[in-house]
Scaffold this active site. Structure first.
Site, PDB file in Angstrom:
ATOM      1  N   SER A 189      20.747 -18.524 -10.776  1.00 20.73           N
ATOM      2  CA  SER A 189      21.178 -19.970 -10.628  1.00 20.73           C
ATOM      3  C   SER A 189      21.807 -20.293  -9.074  1.00 20.73           C
ATOM      4  O   SER A 189      22.336 -19.193  -8.660  1.00 20.73           O
ATOM      5  CB  SER A 189      22.218 -20.263 -11.566  1.00 20.73           C
ATOM      6  OG  SER A 189      22.560 -21.404 -11.336  1.00 20.73           O
ATOM      7  N   TYR A 202      29.289 -18.371 -17.132  1.00 24.75           N
ATOM      8  CA  TYR A 202      27.935 -18.420 -16.848  1.00 24.75           C
ATOM      9  C   TYR A 202      27.650 -17.874 -15.570  1.00 24.75           C
ATOM     10  O   TYR A 202      26.784 -17.341 -14.886  1.00 24.75           O
ATOM     11  CB  TYR A 202      27.534 -19.819 -17.292  1.00 24.75           C
ATOM     12  CG  TYR A 202      26.065 -20.246 -16.650  1.00 24.75           C
ATOM     13  CD1 TYR A 202      24.945 -19.922 -17.474  1.00 24.75           C
ATOM     14  CD2 TYR A 202      25.680 -20.841 -15.587  1.00 24.75           C
ATOM     15  CE1 TYR A 202      23.583 -20.197 -17.028  1.00 24.75           C
ATOM     16  CE2 TYR A 202      24.707 -21.090 -14.979  1.00 24.75           C
ATOM     17  CZ  TYR A 202      23.399 -20.843 -15.797  1.00 24.75           C
ATOM     18  OH  TYR A 202      22.242 -21.290 -15.392  1.00 24.75           O
TER      19      TYR A 202
HETATM   20  P1  NAD Z   1      16.300 -24.542 -21.518  1.00 29.19           P
HETATM   21  O1  NAD Z   1      17.416 -25.031 -22.496  1.00 29.19           O
HETATM   22  O2  NAD Z   1      14.955 -25.267 -21.630  1.00 29.19           O
HETATM   23  O3  NAD Z   1      16.013 -23.165 -21.861  1.00 29.19           O
HETATM   24  C1  NAD Z   1      16.915 -22.080 -22.106  1.00 29.19           C
HETATM   25  C2  NAD Z   1      16.383 -21.115 -23.160  1.00 29.19           C
HETATM   26  O4  NAD Z   1      16.950 -20.149 -23.397  1.00 29.19           O
HETATM   27  C3  NAD Z   1      16.259 -22.035 -24.617  1.00 29.19           C
HETATM   28  O5  NAD Z   1      15.100 -22.811 -24.646  1.00 29.19           O
HETATM   29  C4  NAD Z   1      16.608 -20.954 -25.409  1.00 29.19           C
HETATM   30  O6  NAD Z   1      14.969 -20.629 -25.939  1.00 29.19           O
HETATM   31  C5  NAD Z   1      16.559 -19.869 -24.868  1.00 29.19           C
HETATM   32  N1  NAD Z   1      17.800 -19.135 -25.312  1.00 29.19           N
HETATM   33  C6  NAD Z   1      19.118 -19.455 -25.278  1.00 29.19           C
HETATM   34  N2  NAD Z   1      19.899 -18.342 -26.084  1.00 29.19           N
HETATM   35  C7  NAD Z   1      18.940 -17.721 -26.537  1.00 29.19           C
HETATM   36  C8  NAD Z   1      19.012 -16.412 -27.467  1.00 29.19           C
HETATM   37  N3  NAD Z   1      20.260 -15.933 -27.795  1.00 29.19           N
HETATM   38  N4  NAD Z   1      18.000 -15.834 -27.872  1.00 29.19           N
HETATM   39  C9  NAD Z   1      16.686 -16.291 -27.459  1.00 29.19           C
HETATM   40  N5  NAD Z   1      16.527 -17.167 -26.530  1.00 29.19           N
HETATM   41  C10 NAD Z   1      17.606 -17.997 -26.215  1.00 29.19           C
HETATM   42  O7  NAD Z   1      16.881 -24.702 -20.160  1.00 29.19           O
HETATM   43  P2  NAD Z   1      16.615 -24.330 -18.604  1.00 29.19           P
HETATM   44  O8  NAD Z   1      17.358 -24.939 -17.702  1.00 29.19           O
HETATM   45  O9  NAD Z   1      14.889 -24.372 -18.457  1.00 29.19           O
HETATM   46  O10 NAD Z   1      16.994 -22.630 -18.654  1.00 29.19           O
HETATM   47  C11 NAD Z   1      16.002 -21.724 -18.124  1.00 29.19           C
HETATM   48  C12 NAD Z   1      16.891 -20.702 -17.332  1.00 29.19           C
HETATM   49  O11 NAD Z   1      17.213 -21.342 -16.267  1.00 29.19           O
HETATM   50  C13 NAD Z   1      18.138 -19.992 -17.664  1.00 29.19           C
HETATM   51  O12 NAD Z   1      18.325 -18.793 -17.739  1.00 29.19           O
HETATM   52  C14 NAD Z   1      19.114 -20.967 -16.966  1.00 29.19           C
HETATM   53  O13 NAD Z   1      20.309 -20.001 -16.894  1.00 29.19           O
HETATM   54  C15 NAD Z   1      18.478 -20.993 -15.664  1.00 29.19           C
HETATM   55  N6  NAD Z   1      18.926 -22.017 -14.946  1.00 29.19           N
HETATM   56  C16 NAD Z   1      18.844 -23.442 -15.178  1.00 29.19           C
HETATM   57  C17 NAD Z   1      19.250 -24.414 -14.340  1.00 29.19           C
HETATM   58  C18 NAD Z   1      19.086 -25.725 -14.800  1.00 29.19           C
HETATM   59  O14 NAD Z   1      19.858 -27.003 -13.816  1.00 29.19           O
HETATM   60  N7  NAD Z   1      18.380 -26.293 -15.837  1.00 29.19           N
HETATM   61  C19 NAD Z   1      19.669 -24.091 -13.057  1.00 29.19           C
HETATM   62  C20 NAD Z   1      19.838 -22.660 -12.791  1.00 29.19           C
HETATM   63  C21 NAD Z   1      19.319 -21.773 -13.598  1.00 29.19           C
END
Ligand code: NAD
Ligand code: MG
Length: 297
Positions: A189, A202
């Site tokens: 991230s 985080y």
């Molecule tokens: P999202 O909520 O769509 O996806 C996160 C997913 O993590 C959830 O759908 C869930 O299925 C899964 N998850 C969480 N805890 C879990 C557990 N204990 N067991 C199994 N699955 C679990 O959100 P996203 O933003 O698409 O996130 C995806 C990745 O991107 C993450 O690693 C997040 O840290 C990273 N990220 C997101 C952003 C942003 O702005 N959205 C920015 C930087 C990094």
């Protein structure tokens, strides 16, 4: 039809305003987000870049994981979709899109913060697909806590288990099955470089993922297995509406980036495809930022 190759201005390609205030409990659902994110459902065009490949995608029900699962399938891969049980309805939509692409979708809900469940997920993926050569660790937990005094040990533990421990458990369990040419892609991230004051736990997991991936990449290179990272900026997904940041910050979401808007999950998928495909054969230990232009080290 427009697709990811259509020439256009990235500044106004998507919604330029921030997002409306909203809140969801638990991991949240893509189906409940307003406005609807773009996961590439109507636009991602595959061209055989992952033909015959076998992929495990965690967090595959929504957000970046959903966009990646759709792209992998349209590039020719069979996909095991992992997510939490309460996200079943989102996951079924993704499975249908994978099948529409003519590929196999295996639904495997499991809480990967539990070591036995994380390991079992990998064994099931290998069984169901008859092997494994792409591991995309995209699941992540992000809960905003303004005051350190309110950061519970339970949350600290959950965040590290989900974002860091699970990734290692999954890689350990997958390794005996990964042939030379396989690719592991982890998800960091912008928070690894520009941590928000309320995301102490985080942000720390995300820099751990960068460093861990650089170490792993060196260890696994002689086996012909590449390890890389995608580092997203502010992307419109359920995570952001389910406590990833304060609700009142959503109207400003993404405004701080040089491109001046939030990113959409569909804009992340090509990075995962590139790192999964043999076209990135000489790329390992790299972190590819997809963040609207924010400078990173
Ligand atoms: P999202 O909520 O769509 O996806 C996160 C997913 O993590 C959830 O759908 C869930 O299925 C899964 N998850 C969480 N805890 C879990 C557990 N204990 N067991 C199994 N699955 C679990 O959100 P996203 O933003 O698409 O996130 C995806 C990745 O991107 C993450 O690693 C997040 O840290 C990273 N990220 C997101 C952003 C942003 O702005 N959205 C920015 C930087 C990094
Ligand atoms: Mg989800």
């Amino acid at each position: 039809m427009t697709d990811q190759y259509t020439f256009r201005n990235p500044v106004d390609q998507y919604r330029q305003e921030g997002m409306p205030e909203q809140h969801q409990e638990g991991p949240g659902l893509a189906s409940e987000l307003g406005p609807k994110p773009d996961h590439g459902e109507d636009t991602y065009r595959g061209s055989g870049r992952l033909t015959g490949r076998k992929a495990l995608v965690t967090g595959a029900d929504s957000g970046i994981g959903r966009a990646t699962a759709i792209a992998f399938a349209r590039e020719g891969a069979d996909v095991v979709l992992n997510y939490l049980p309460e996200e079943q309805s989102d996951a079924e939509e993704v499975a249908q899109l994978v099948r529409d692409a003519g590929r196999t979708a295996v639904l495997h809900p499991a809480d990967i913060a539990q070591e036995s469940a994380a390991r079992e997920l990998v064994r099931a993926a290998v069984d169901e697909l008859g092997g494994l050569d792409i591991v995309a660790n995209i699941a992540g937990k992000q809960q905003y806590v303004e005051d350190l005094a309110n950061l519970t040990t339970e949350q600290l533990d959950e965040t590290f288990r989900t974002n860091v421990y699970a990734l290692l458990w999954i890689v350990q369990e997958a390794l005996p099955h990964l042939l030379a040419g396989s690719s592991i892609i982890n998800t960091s991230s912008i928070q690894a470089y520009q941590p928000s004051p309320g995301l102490v736990d985080y942000a720390s997991t995300k820099s751990a993922i960068n460093t861990m991936s650089k170490a792993l990449a060196q260890q696994l290179a002689p086996k012909g297995i590449r390890v890389n990272v995608v580092a997203p900026g502010p992307i419109w997904t359920p995570l952001q509406a389910a406590g990833g940041q304060p609700e009142e910050a959503l109207p400003e979401f993404g405004q701080q980036t040089p491109l001046g808007r939030a990113g959409q999950p569909a804009e992340l998928a090509p990075a995962y495809v590139f790192l999964a495909s043999p076209e990135s054969s000489y790329v390992s230990g790299e972190t590819l930022s997809v963040n609207g232009g924010m400078p990173t080290p």
